[in-house]
Design a protein around this motif. Structure first.
Motif, PDB file in Angstrom:
ATOM      1  N   ASP A  45      43.390 -19.752  11.385  1.00  0.00           N
ATOM      2  CA  ASP A  45      43.370 -21.206  11.180  1.00  0.00           C
ATOM      3  C   ASP A  45      44.719 -21.735  10.702  1.00  0.00           C
ATOM      4  N   GLU A  46      45.772 -21.462  11.490  1.00  0.00           N
ATOM      5  CA  GLU A  46      47.135 -21.881  11.131  1.00  0.00           C
ATOM      6  C   GLU A  46      47.733 -22.778  12.209  1.00  0.00           C
ATOM      7  N   GLU A  47      46.910 -23.656  12.817  1.00  0.00           N
ATOM      8  CA  GLU A  47      47.416 -24.475  13.920  1.00  0.00           C
ATOM      9  C   GLU A  47      48.537 -25.411  13.486  1.00  0.00           C
ATOM     10  N   ILE A  53      56.768 -21.816  14.015  1.00  0.00           N
ATOM     11  CA  ILE A  53      57.323 -20.483  13.778  1.00  0.00           C
ATOM     12  C   ILE A  53      57.614 -19.790  15.098  1.00  0.00           C
ATOM     13  N   VAL A  54      56.642 -19.834  15.995  1.00  0.00           N
ATOM     14  CA  VAL A  54      56.827 -19.199  17.309  1.00  0.00           C
ATOM     15  C   VAL A  54      58.001 -19.835  18.044  1.00  0.00           C
ATOM     16  N   SER A  55      58.085 -21.146  18.013  1.00  0.00           N
ATOM     17  CA  SER A  55      59.162 -21.843  18.728  1.00  0.00           C
ATOM     18  C   SER A  55      60.538 -21.442  18.203  1.00  0.00           C
ATOM     19  N   VAL A  56      60.683 -21.341  16.884  1.00  0.00           N
ATOM     20  CA  VAL A  56      61.973 -20.961  16.303  1.00  0.00           C
ATOM     21  C   VAL A  56      62.347 -19.542  16.718  1.00  0.00           C
ATOM     22  N   ILE A  57      61.405 -18.632  16.641  1.00  0.00           N
ATOM     23  CA  ILE A  57      61.701 -17.239  17.012  1.00  0.00           C
ATOM     24  C   ILE A  57      62.084 -17.144  18.483  1.00  0.00           C
ATOM     25  N   ARG A  58      61.335 -17.831  19.344  1.00  0.00           N
ATOM     26  CA  ARG A  58      61.652 -17.775  20.780  1.00  0.00           C
ATOM     27  C   ARG A  58      63.039 -18.375  21.050  1.00  0.00           C
ATOM     28  N   ARG A  59      63.308 -19.511  20.473  1.00  0.00           N
ATOM     29  CA  ARG A  59      64.573 -20.192  20.761  1.00  0.00           C
ATOM     30  C   ARG A  59      65.771 -19.416  20.207  1.00  0.00           C
ATOM     31  N   GLU A  60      65.677 -19.010  18.937  1.00  0.00           N
ATOM     32  CA  GLU A  60      66.837 -18.435  18.255  1.00  0.00           C
ATOM     33  C   GLU A  60      67.010 -16.943  18.515  1.00  0.00           C
ATOM     34  N   GLU A 123      59.806  -0.281  18.644  1.00  0.00           N
ATOM     35  CA  GLU A 123      60.001   0.788  17.664  1.00  0.00           C
ATOM     36  C   GLU A 123      60.260   0.227  16.276  1.00  0.00           C
ATOM     37  N   ILE A 124      60.609  -1.041  16.205  1.00  0.00           N
ATOM     38  CA  ILE A 124      60.702  -1.776  14.942  1.00  0.00           C
ATOM     39  C   ILE A 124      59.648  -2.874  14.993  1.00  0.00           C
ATOM     40  N   VAL A 125      58.792  -2.920  13.981  1.00  0.00           N
ATOM     41  CA  VAL A 125      57.713  -3.915  13.931  1.00  0.00           C
ATOM     42  C   VAL A 125      57.964  -4.823  12.740  1.00  0.00           C
ATOM     43  N   CYS A 126      57.960  -6.109  13.000  1.00  0.00           N
ATOM     44  CA  CYS A 126      58.260  -7.118  11.979  1.00  0.00           C
ATOM     45  C   CYS A 126      57.037  -8.008  11.787  1.00  0.00           C
ATOM     46  N   PHE A 127      56.536  -8.084  10.567  1.00  0.00           N
ATOM     47  CA  PHE A 127      55.390  -8.923  10.245  1.00  0.00           C
ATOM     48  C   PHE A 127      55.866 -10.212   9.568  1.00  0.00           C
ATOM     49  N   VAL A 128      55.300 -11.342  10.000  1.00  0.00           N
ATOM     50  CA  VAL A 128      55.645 -12.652   9.430  1.00  0.00           C
ATOM     51  C   VAL A 128      54.357 -13.440   9.254  1.00  0.00           C
ATOM     52  N   ASP A 129      54.116 -13.972   8.066  1.00  0.00           N
ATOM     53  CA  ASP A 129      52.934 -14.801   7.841  1.00  0.00           C
ATOM     54  C   ASP A 129      53.011 -16.074   8.676  1.00  0.00           C
ATOM     55  N   ALA A 130      51.853 -16.560   9.107  1.00  0.00           N
ATOM     56  CA  ALA A 130      51.807 -17.696  10.029  1.00  0.00           C
ATOM     57  C   ALA A 130      51.657 -19.038   9.327  1.00  0.00           C
ATOM     58  N   ASP A 131      51.690 -19.059   7.989  1.00  0.00           N
ATOM     59  CA  ASP A 131      51.518 -20.329   7.276  1.00  0.00           C
ATOM     60  C   ASP A 131      52.830 -20.869   6.714  1.00  0.00           C
ATOM     61  N   LEU A 132      53.967 -20.313   7.139  1.00  0.00           N
ATOM     62  CA  LEU A 132      55.253 -20.747   6.599  1.00  0.00           C
ATOM     63  C   LEU A 132      55.648 -22.111   7.155  1.00  0.00           C
ATOM     64  N   ARG A 133      56.237 -22.920   6.297  1.00  0.00           N
ATOM     65  CA  ARG A 133      56.792 -24.210   6.698  1.00  0.00           C
ATOM     66  C   ARG A 133      58.315 -24.158   6.558  1.00  0.00           C
ATOM     67  N   HIS A 250      55.144 -22.409   1.786  1.00  0.00           N
ATOM     68  CA  HIS A 250      53.868 -22.060   2.418  1.00  0.00           C
ATOM     69  C   HIS A 250      52.724 -22.689   1.636  1.00  0.00           C
ATOM     70  N   ARG A 251      51.522 -22.510   2.181  1.00  0.00           N
ATOM     71  CA  ARG A 251      50.323 -23.030   1.532  1.00  0.00           C
ATOM     72  C   ARG A 251      49.984 -22.177   0.314  1.00  0.00           C
ATOM     73  N   HIS A 252      49.530 -22.832  -0.763  1.00  0.00           N
ATOM     74  CA  HIS A 252      49.173 -22.113  -1.984  1.00  0.00           C
ATOM     75  C   HIS A 252      47.658 -22.058  -2.152  1.00  0.00           C
ATOM     76  N   GLN A 253      47.197 -20.949  -2.740  1.00  0.00           N
ATOM     77  CA  GLN A 253      45.773 -20.753  -3.002  1.00  0.00           C
ATOM     78  C   GLN A 253      45.405 -21.326  -4.366  1.00  0.00           C
ATOM     79  N   ASP A 254      44.114 -21.646  -4.538  1.00  0.00           N
ATOM     80  CA  ASP A 254      43.681 -22.107  -5.853  1.00  0.00           C
ATOM     81  C   ASP A 254      43.484 -20.915  -6.786  1.00  0.00           C
TER      82      ASP A 254
END
Length: 334
Positions: A45-47, A53-60, A123-133, A250-254
């Motif tokens: 649920d990160e629409e 995020i995807v656009s920046v990675i693809r472009r840059e 061979e290198i795997v990079c994880f990035v959270d999807a809620d970043l602004r 990013h979004r903060h939890q309560d």
């Protein structure tokens, strides 16, 4: 702080600017197949953020400088348009339940990170959270950089400022409350070699597949602490590093959600203390339940409501090292 950690901080802490993109491109070309990079965004649920995020990675990092070879969004069962937005922005979207269907998926971030190894090839795997602004490509290039330029590095965590943004106010260093109140004390007390990590629970990190496939993956919020501790045991401190990538928005939890995260992280740590023989586990040592309290609505005459308990299971399920999964060996041609 241990002398070993002080020395590590000097040698294994960098900024993203230390390795310009053209330097990384040359290093990637020199590395050949060992320099292939997969970026994975676990998403639920990160629409509102995943498309940028995807656009920046693809472009840059794919079109402008060919650093990233594949970009995958792992949908954890979103009820909004996360999958469509990510696909429209240029990511390959894979649903969690489509991976390893013989093993029913459980909820949790660690679950999708583990399964992502089956649908990626880098061979290198990079994880990035999807809620970043306000996302910057440095979050990817910064942490991938040391892995491309130094064959001795196995895992790299991002470090950053983490402001707390709530109700219109900004506390510059107020974010990362679970890190400061739970994870950092645990690491300093039980794994002091990891005391130099600025953001041990951060969701942005990159590692060699050859390391990740040998590690257990806690299925829930304990995955970051679990992987970091296990990577230390598997590869040693000198194989770990961190890179400053600026500021993380990013979004903060309560508070209640943070309490559940903290309990899960504590149990993840406890499992590792028991596994390595540093703590003896009696049957009654762990009661995997967390009771929290909330106030009910006011009564019709305006009197305040009372407090009611709400008890949650503290998850402990861990997935085994992926290297031992038959489908993974087939995927890798083994």
């Amino acid at each position: 702080m241990l002398d070993e950690v002080e020395d590590w901080l000097r040698r294994r802490s960098w900024t993203a600017a230390d390795r310009p993109l053209q330097t990384l491109r040359a290093a990637k070309e020199a590395a050949g197949p060992a320099g292939t990079v997969s970026v994975v965004l676990p998403a639920l649920d990160e629409e509102s953020t995943v498309g940028d995020i995807v656009s920046v990675i693809r472009r840059e990092l794919m079109d402008r400088v060919p650093l990233v070879d594949e970009l995958v969004v792992l949908d954890s069962g979103s009820s909004d348009r996360t999958a469509a937005v990510a696909a429209d922005a240029g990511a390959r979207v894979v649903h969690r339940d489509a991976i390893l269907p013989r093993l029913p998926a459980v909820p949790g971030k660690g679950e999708v990170l583990w399964r992502s190894l089956l649908v990626t090839g880098g061979e290198i795997v990079c994880f990035v959270d999807a809620d970043l602004r306000e996302f910057s490509a440095d979050f990817v290039s910064g942490i991938v950089g040391p892995l491309l330029t130094d064959p001795g590095i196995q895992l790299v965590k991002a470090m950053y400022d983490r402001p707390l943004e709530t109700e219109g106010a900004v506390v510059p260093t107020g974010g990362g409350r679970v890190t400061e109140l739970m994870a950092r004390p645990l690491l300093n007390l039980h794994w002091p070699q990891l005391a130099g990590f600025v953001q041990p629970l951060g969701g942005e990190y990159a590692a060699r597949r050859s390391l990740l496939e040998r590690l257990h993956f806690p299925t829930g919020y304990g995955v970051e602490l679990g992987l970091l501790v296990d990577a230390l045991d598997e590869a040693g401190l000198d194989a770990l590093a961190q890179v400053d990538v600026g500021v993380r928005h990013h979004r903060h939890q309560d508070g209640l959600a943070l309490g559940r995260m903290a309990a899960t992280i504590y149990r993840t740590a406890l499992e590792r203390l028991v596994r390595t023989g540093r703590l003896k586990a009696d049957d009654d040592l762990v009661r995997p339940l967390l009771t929290q309290f909330g106030r009910t609505a006011p009564t019709p005459d305006g009197a305040p409501g009372g407090f009611t308990p709400d008890t949650h299971q503290v998850a402990a399920l861990e997935r085994p090292p992926m290297a031992g999964v038959p489908e993974y060996r087939s995927h890798r041609g083994g």
